[in-house]
Design a protein around this motif. Structure first.
Motif, PDB file in Angstrom:
ATOM      1  N   THR A 185       1.595   3.426  30.040  1.00 48.77           N
ATOM      2  CA  THR A 185       1.324   4.123  28.796  1.00 48.77           C
ATOM      3  C   THR A 185       1.926   3.436  27.575  1.00 48.77           C
ATOM      4  O   THR A 185       1.240   3.190  26.609  1.00 48.77           O
ATOM      5  CB  THR A 185       1.858   5.577  28.873  1.00 48.77           C
ATOM      6  OG1 THR A 185       1.396   6.159  30.075  1.00 48.77           O
ATOM      7  CG2 THR A 185       1.400   6.387  27.694  1.00 48.77           C
ATOM      8  N   HIS A 186       3.204   3.138  27.606  1.00 43.12           N
ATOM      9  CA  HIS A 186       3.863   2.576  26.435  1.00 43.12           C
ATOM     10  C   HIS A 186       4.444   1.183  26.694  1.00 43.12           C
ATOM     11  O   HIS A 186       5.387   0.774  26.020  1.00 43.12           O
ATOM     12  CB  HIS A 186       4.971   3.519  25.952  1.00 43.12           C
ATOM     13  CG  HIS A 186       4.447   4.792  25.394  1.00 43.12           C
ATOM     14  ND1 HIS A 186       5.139   5.968  25.458  1.00 43.12           N
ATOM     15  CD2 HIS A 186       3.285   5.096  24.780  1.00 43.12           C
ATOM     16  CE1 HIS A 186       4.440   6.931  24.900  1.00 43.12           C
ATOM     17  NE2 HIS A 186       3.307   6.411  24.486  1.00 43.12           N
ATOM     18  N   ASP A 209       4.302  11.830  19.386  1.00 42.45           N
ATOM     19  CA  ASP A 209       4.800  12.043  20.742  1.00 42.45           C
ATOM     20  C   ASP A 209       6.312  11.921  20.774  1.00 42.45           C
ATOM     21  O   ASP A 209       6.882  11.044  20.136  1.00 42.45           O
ATOM     22  CB  ASP A 209       4.174  10.977  21.657  1.00 42.45           C
ATOM     23  CG  ASP A 209       4.460  11.197  23.117  1.00 42.45           C
ATOM     24  OD1 ASP A 209       4.946  12.284  23.489  1.00 42.45           O
ATOM     25  OD2 ASP A 209       4.195  10.270  23.911  1.00 42.45           O
ATOM     26  N   THR A 210       6.960  12.800  21.519  1.00 44.20           N
ATOM     27  CA  THR A 210       8.410  12.724  21.723  1.00 44.20           C
ATOM     28  C   THR A 210       8.771  12.774  23.196  1.00 44.20           C
ATOM     29  O   THR A 210       9.944  12.871  23.535  1.00 44.20           O
ATOM     30  CB  THR A 210       9.127  13.884  21.002  1.00 44.20           C
ATOM     31  OG1 THR A 210       8.626  15.113  21.506  1.00 44.20           O
ATOM     32  CG2 THR A 210       8.951  13.809  19.505  1.00 44.20           C
ATOM     33  N   ASN A 211       7.801  12.717  24.085  1.00 45.51           N
ATOM     34  CA  ASN A 211       8.067  12.880  25.524  1.00 45.51           C
ATOM     35  C   ASN A 211       8.908  11.762  26.126  1.00 45.51           C
ATOM     36  O   ASN A 211       9.567  11.971  27.142  1.00 45.51           O
ATOM     37  CB  ASN A 211       6.754  12.999  26.299  1.00 45.51           C
ATOM     38  CG  ASN A 211       6.042  14.290  25.981  1.00 45.51           C
ATOM     39  OD1 ASN A 211       6.675  15.296  25.673  1.00 45.51           O
ATOM     40  ND2 ASN A 211       4.724  14.270  26.037  1.00 45.51           N
ATOM     41  N   ASP A 212       8.909  10.584  25.513  1.00 45.59           N
ATOM     42  CA  ASP A 212       9.687   9.468  26.064  1.00 45.59           C
ATOM     43  C   ASP A 212      11.193   9.709  26.000  1.00 45.59           C
ATOM     44  O   ASP A 212      11.955   9.021  26.663  1.00 45.59           O
ATOM     45  CB  ASP A 212       9.351   8.168  25.330  1.00 45.59           C
ATOM     46  CG  ASP A 212       8.032   7.576  25.770  1.00 45.59           C
ATOM     47  OD1 ASP A 212       7.390   8.161  26.658  1.00 45.59           O
ATOM     48  OD2 ASP A 212       7.642   6.533  25.220  1.00 45.59           O
ATOM     49  N   ASN A 265       6.952  19.638  15.272  1.00 40.62           N
ATOM     50  CA  ASN A 265       5.798  18.794  15.597  1.00 40.62           C
ATOM     51  C   ASN A 265       4.529  19.630  15.743  1.00 40.62           C
ATOM     52  O   ASN A 265       3.459  19.231  15.296  1.00 40.62           O
ATOM     53  CB  ASN A 265       6.051  18.013  16.882  1.00 40.62           C
ATOM     54  CG  ASN A 265       6.605  16.635  16.628  1.00 40.62           C
ATOM     55  OD1 ASN A 265       6.990  16.318  15.510  1.00 40.62           O
ATOM     56  ND2 ASN A 265       6.670  15.823  17.646  1.00 40.62           N
ATOM     57  N   TYR A 300      -1.761   5.717  19.195  1.00 39.65           N
ATOM     58  CA  TYR A 300      -0.911   6.738  19.814  1.00 39.65           C
ATOM     59  C   TYR A 300      -0.892   7.968  18.929  1.00 39.65           C
ATOM     60  O   TYR A 300      -1.195   7.897  17.740  1.00 39.65           O
ATOM     61  CB  TYR A 300       0.518   6.210  20.017  1.00 39.65           C
ATOM     62  CG  TYR A 300       0.561   4.948  20.834  1.00 39.65           C
ATOM     63  CD1 TYR A 300       0.521   5.008  22.213  1.00 39.65           C
ATOM     64  CD2 TYR A 300       0.581   3.704  20.228  1.00 39.65           C
ATOM     65  CE1 TYR A 300       0.524   3.849  22.974  1.00 39.65           C
ATOM     66  CE2 TYR A 300       0.585   2.546  20.970  1.00 39.65           C
ATOM     67  CZ  TYR A 300       0.555   2.627  22.346  1.00 39.65           C
ATOM     68  OH  TYR A 300       0.548   1.478  23.089  1.00 39.65           O
ATOM     69  N   LEU A 349       8.445  11.207  15.901  1.00 46.36           N
ATOM     70  CA  LEU A 349       7.867  10.275  16.873  1.00 46.36           C
ATOM     71  C   LEU A 349       9.005   9.565  17.575  1.00 46.36           C
ATOM     72  O   LEU A 349       9.968   9.123  16.947  1.00 46.36           O
ATOM     73  CB  LEU A 349       6.992   9.240  16.157  1.00 46.36           C
ATOM     74  CG  LEU A 349       6.391   8.132  17.000  1.00 46.36           C
ATOM     75  CD1 LEU A 349       5.241   8.692  17.830  1.00 46.36           C
ATOM     76  CD2 LEU A 349       5.908   6.997  16.150  1.00 46.36           C
TER      77      LEU A 349
END
Length: 185
Positions: free
Chosen positions: A94-95, A78-81, A57, A75, A178
């Motif tokens: 946020t999501h 992102d992979t933090n979730d 990434n 957005y 993602l």
């Protein structure tokens, strides 16, 4: 002569324990098993190569400016979730409420660092229920149409609930990942 019933007690305990072992195995075999394939890989591969995914990434973002617009909400890559439970998503803003039941709009803008749009990007996109693999919605690669410097597509979400949005974006040797947890209402 007095009878001793202790040996029968131990046989009964052994029999009950053996029955419970057999019942547990039988019950476990009847339960359907769904293998998680986040990032379109087995979870074991994601565990083994997670650092490579994050570095991929970073390399992707060093080459391209990326944004994804889901139902008019923008957005980044992102992979933090992946670290968060669905309950956290329900409490965070946020999501939340990215998806809606019915047709959802997806727009992906990928530009190189000079500001030129990147075409011929290989996009894999999946929307799946967070709890099972019975509701996997895979968009075909040709469903993203490159028009006016943006890749456009639509996805139809059939029901209310918690959903995961998983996607990969690949061009040459660069690959972006993602992963977004959200809900549909």
């Amino acid at each position: 002569m007095k009878r001793n019933y202790w040996p029968l007690f131990f046989v009964a305990i052994f029999g009950f324990t053996f029955y419970m072992i057999v019942w547990t195995i039988y019950s476990a075999i009847k339960v359907p098993v769904h293998e998680d394939d986040a990032f379109f890989k087995k979870y074991q591969d994601v565990d083994d190569h997670y650092n490579e995914i994050i570095n991929s990434n970073k390399i992707f973002l060093s080459k391209y400016n990326f944004k994804i617009i889901l139902n008019d909400k923008e957005y980044g890559l992102d992979t933090n979730d992946i670290f968060l439970s669905q309950r956290v998503i329900e409490k965070r803003q946020t999501h939340r409420d990215i998806l809606k039941v019915g047709e959802n709009s997806i727009k992906v803008s990928i530009k190189d660092k000079t500001g030129d749009s990147v075409d011929n990007m290989k996009i894999k996109f999946r929307v799946t229920k967070a709890t099972n693999n019975n509701s996997i919605i895979d968009l075909p690669e040709n469903s993203f149409i490159f028009n006016n410097e943006v890749y456009n597509s639509k996805v139809t979400v059939p029901s209310i609930g918690n959903w995961n949005i998983i996607a990969t974006f690949e061009k040459d040797d660069s690959k972006g990942y993602l992963f977004i947890k959200t809900n549909a209402n």
